[in-house]
Design a protein around this motif. Sequence first.
Motif, PDB file in Angstrom:
ATOM      1  N   GLY A  70       0.917  -1.296   0.003  1.00 31.74           N
ATOM      2  CA  GLY A  70       0.133  -0.152   0.010  1.00 31.74           C
ATOM      3  C   GLY A  70       0.801   1.297  -0.072  1.00 31.74           C
ATOM      4  O   GLY A  70       0.376   2.279   0.447  1.00 31.74           O
ATOM      5  N   ARG A  71       2.245   1.165  -0.384  1.00 31.64           N
ATOM      6  CA  ARG A  71       3.051   2.443  -0.080  1.00 31.64           C
ATOM      7  C   ARG A  71       3.269   2.924  -1.769  1.00 31.64           C
ATOM      8  O   ARG A  71       4.223   3.619  -1.899  1.00 31.64           O
ATOM      9  N   ARG A  72       2.493   2.642  -2.819  1.00 32.35           N
ATOM     10  CA  ARG A  72       2.455   3.049  -3.928  1.00 32.35           C
ATOM     11  C   ARG A  72       1.448   3.619  -4.517  1.00 32.35           C
ATOM     12  O   ARG A  72       0.141   3.196  -4.392  1.00 32.35           O
ATOM     13  N   PHE A  73       1.473   4.983  -4.733  1.00 28.52           N
ATOM     14  CA  PHE A  73       0.314   5.681  -5.501  1.00 28.52           C
ATOM     15  C   PHE A  73      -0.242   4.869  -6.600  1.00 28.52           C
ATOM     16  O   PHE A  73       0.440   4.398  -7.454  1.00 28.52           O
ATOM     17  N   LEU A  74      -1.681   4.857  -6.394  1.00 28.10           N
ATOM     18  CA  LEU A  74      -2.336   4.296  -7.544  1.00 28.10           C
ATOM     19  C   LEU A  74      -3.534   5.390  -7.992  1.00 28.10           C
ATOM     20  O   LEU A  74      -4.111   5.766  -7.246  1.00 28.10           O
ATOM     21  N   ASP A  75      -3.412   5.453  -9.331  1.00 26.30           N
ATOM     22  CA  ASP A  75      -4.385   6.488  -9.959  1.00 26.30           C
ATOM     23  C   ASP A  75      -5.897   5.805 -10.189  1.00 26.30           C
ATOM     24  O   ASP A  75      -6.303   5.683 -11.246  1.00 26.30           O
ATOM     25  N   PRO A 108      -6.864   6.191   6.772  1.00 26.23           N
ATOM     26  CA  PRO A 108      -6.111   5.496   5.446  1.00 26.23           C
ATOM     27  C   PRO A 108      -4.837   5.085   5.913  1.00 26.23           C
ATOM     28  O   PRO A 108      -3.998   5.987   6.789  1.00 26.23           O
ATOM     29  N   HIS A 109      -3.987   4.476   4.969  1.00 24.49           N
ATOM     30  CA  HIS A 109      -2.848   3.711   5.132  1.00 24.49           C
ATOM     31  C   HIS A 109      -1.779   4.343   3.970  1.00 24.49           C
ATOM     32  O   HIS A 109      -2.308   4.567   2.905  1.00 24.49           O
ATOM     33  N   GLY A 110      -0.644   4.549   4.221  1.00 24.51           N
ATOM     34  CA  GLY A 110       0.401   4.704   3.281  1.00 24.51           C
ATOM     35  C   GLY A 110       0.194   5.590   2.389  1.00 24.51           C
ATOM     36  O   GLY A 110       0.183   6.760   2.376  1.00 24.51           O
ATOM     37  N   ALA A 111       0.358   5.108   1.134  1.00 22.35           N
ATOM     38  CA  ALA A 111       0.279   5.941   0.070  1.00 22.35           C
ATOM     39  C   ALA A 111      -1.291   6.750  -0.306  1.00 22.35           C
ATOM     40  O   ALA A 111      -1.133   7.854  -0.643  1.00 22.35           O
ATOM     41  N   LEU A 112      -2.118   5.930   0.130  1.00 22.80           N
ATOM     42  CA  LEU A 112      -3.445   6.586   0.232  1.00 22.80           C
ATOM     43  C   LEU A 112      -3.428   7.889   0.971  1.00 22.80           C
ATOM     44  O   LEU A 112      -3.894   8.855   0.953  1.00 22.80           O
ATOM     45  N   TYR A 113      -3.017   7.410   2.421  1.00 24.95           N
ATOM     46  CA  TYR A 113      -2.747   8.574   3.500  1.00 24.95           C
ATOM     47  C   TYR A 113      -2.202   9.852   3.007  1.00 24.95           C
ATOM     48  O   TYR A 113      -2.772  10.932   3.098  1.00 24.95           O
ATOM     49  N   ASN A 114      -1.022   9.639   2.183  1.00 24.76           N
ATOM     50  CA  ASN A 114      -0.245  10.987   1.520  1.00 24.76           C
ATOM     51  C   ASN A 114      -0.980  11.365   0.506  1.00 24.76           C
ATOM     52  O   ASN A 114      -0.935  12.530   0.323  1.00 24.76           O
ATOM     53  N   ALA A 115      -1.432  10.725  -0.296  1.00 23.10           N
ATOM     54  CA  ALA A 115      -2.147  11.085  -1.635  1.00 23.10           C
ATOM     55  C   ALA A 115      -3.335  12.197  -1.382  1.00 23.10           C
ATOM     56  O   ALA A 115      -3.274  13.194  -1.853  1.00 23.10           O
ATOM     57  N   ILE A 116      -4.074  11.671  -0.270  1.00 25.73           N
ATOM     58  CA  ILE A 116      -5.307  12.538  -0.212  1.00 25.73           C
ATOM     59  C   ILE A 116      -4.852  13.829   0.951  1.00 25.73           C
ATOM     60  O   ILE A 116      -5.929  14.441   1.471  1.00 25.73           O
ATOM     61  N   VAL A 117      -3.684  14.130   1.248  1.00 25.86           N
ATOM     62  CA  VAL A 117      -3.325  15.211   1.695  1.00 25.86           C
ATOM     63  C   VAL A 117      -3.491  16.306   0.779  1.00 25.86           C
ATOM     64  O   VAL A 117      -4.064  17.385   1.230  1.00 25.86           O
ATOM     65  N   ALA A 118      -3.293  16.111  -0.364  1.00 26.88           N
ATOM     66  CA  ALA A 118      -3.596  17.301  -1.539  1.00 26.88           C
ATOM     67  C   ALA A 118      -4.456  16.686  -2.578  1.00 26.88           C
ATOM     68  O   ALA A 118      -4.925  17.755  -3.537  1.00 26.88           O
ATOM     69  N   HIS A 119      -4.568  15.474  -2.877  1.00 30.07           N
ATOM     70  CA  HIS A 119      -5.452  14.853  -4.013  1.00 30.07           C
ATOM     71  C   HIS A 119      -6.734  14.800  -3.832  1.00 30.07           C
ATOM     72  O   HIS A 119      -7.472  14.049  -3.105  1.00 30.07           O
ATOM     73  N   GLU A 120      -7.522  16.078  -4.134  1.00 30.33           N
ATOM     74  CA  GLU A 120      -8.849  16.484  -4.037  1.00 30.33           C
ATOM     75  C   GLU A 120      -9.980  15.251  -4.586  1.00 30.33           C
ATOM     76  O   GLU A 120     -10.768  14.934  -3.549  1.00 30.33           O
ATOM     77  N   GLU A 121      -9.674  14.732  -5.606  1.00 28.93           N
ATOM     78  CA  GLU A 121     -10.603  13.715  -6.151  1.00 28.93           C
ATOM     79  C   GLU A 121     -10.495  12.321  -5.079  1.00 28.93           C
ATOM     80  O   GLU A 121     -11.806  12.025  -4.869  1.00 28.93           O
ATOM     81  N   GLN A 122      -9.287  11.917  -5.091  1.00 30.61           N
ATOM     82  CA  GLN A 122      -9.343  10.860  -4.186  1.00 30.61           C
ATOM     83  C   GLN A 122      -9.844  11.096  -2.665  1.00 30.61           C
ATOM     84  O   GLN A 122     -10.460  10.368  -1.998  1.00 30.61           O
ATOM     85  N   ALA A 123      -9.351  12.120  -2.098  1.00 29.58           N
ATOM     86  CA  ALA A 123      -9.967  12.426  -0.856  1.00 29.58           C
ATOM     87  C   ALA A 123     -11.646  12.449  -0.812  1.00 29.58           C
ATOM     88  O   ALA A 123     -11.988  11.827   0.047  1.00 29.58           O
ATOM     89  N   ALA A 124     -12.016  13.167  -1.887  1.00 30.51           N
ATOM     90  CA  ALA A 124     -13.450  13.053  -1.873  1.00 30.51           C
ATOM     91  C   ALA A 124     -13.893  11.964  -2.042  1.00 30.51           C
ATOM     92  O   ALA A 124     -15.000  11.387  -1.342  1.00 30.51           O
ATOM     93  N   ALA A 125     -13.312  10.693  -2.806  1.00 32.00           N
ATOM     94  CA  ALA A 125     -13.920   9.420  -3.007  1.00 32.00           C
ATOM     95  C   ALA A 125     -13.820   8.626  -1.586  1.00 32.00           C
ATOM     96  O   ALA A 125     -14.598   7.966  -1.304  1.00 32.00           O
ATOM     97  N   VAL A 126     -12.776   8.709  -0.635  1.00 31.83           N
ATOM     98  CA  VAL A 126     -12.505   8.188   0.555  1.00 31.83           C
ATOM     99  C   VAL A 126     -13.684   8.888   1.315  1.00 31.83           C
ATOM    100  O   VAL A 126     -14.179   8.090   2.337  1.00 31.83           O
ATOM    101  N   VAL A 127     -13.875  10.000   1.512  1.00 30.81           N
ATOM    102  CA  VAL A 127     -15.009  10.551   2.402  1.00 30.81           C
ATOM    103  C   VAL A 127     -16.322  10.046   2.039  1.00 30.81           C
ATOM    104  O   VAL A 127     -17.059   9.724   2.762  1.00 30.81           O
TER     105      VAL A 127
END
Length: 249
Positions: A70-75, A108-127
């Motif tokens: 889970g430490r790799r960003f996935l688009d 969230p874990h790992g890359a997802l945790y770090n991605a949704i610091v700034a990735h609005e679309e993925q953050a919204a998806a988890v929310v």
Amino acid sequence: MDLNADLGESFGAWTLGDDAEMLPLVTSANVACGFHAGDPVTLRRVCEGAAAAGVSVGAQVSYRDLAGFGRRFLDAAPDELTADVLYQLGALEAFARVAGTRVRYVKPHGALYNAIVAHEEQAAAVVRAVVEYDRTLPVLGLPGSAWLRLAGEAGLTVVAEAFADRAYTPEGTLVPRRLPGAVLHDPDEIARRCVAMATGEPVAAVDGSLLVLAPASICVHGDTPGAVAIARQVRAALTRAGVALAPFA
């Protein structure tokens, strides 16, 4: 102050961390949900141990990336990511209920945790996944992140955390693990930093500048070398400093 750790990350023949020794030291357990780590037997065992110890169970949701931990960003497409998070929440909830407890928060874990610091679309998806599953669940994350901002706007309870054993940039984000010094290993230094965080004192960023983090929860990583000794020293230092330890959820 809440003290959380990533647990349940063993998988099949591979053992990672010492869940049994960590559970008495923390107040909240971020339990893997099978997408970055954790097999069914492991998840059941950790939920049972957490219930017995009075430790809150949190769902540590991630990208679907067992090979990369889970430490790799996935688009991932937003709909796919929302469905993946819902799947993980439901899986862990089953084991928590059988153990006599429930999932009480989401981190969230790992890359997802770090991605949704700034990735609005993925953050919204988890929310969206948390709102659709159970909007009473608090969410744990990095202060100033898109994840916590969007969660708050959606009416979720947001909980800011800091990391005991990770270095910070001057902006208050985590130094990437690929860089030297990103993970701290000295138990004395880690314990001192945790007391400072818990009492509103500044800690040094990687460039020497000072940050005041003011978290409601501190994470001690269960897979860091010497994790049990570090967690034990952190807990003892916080207790000596008069910081009461209790789960936030």
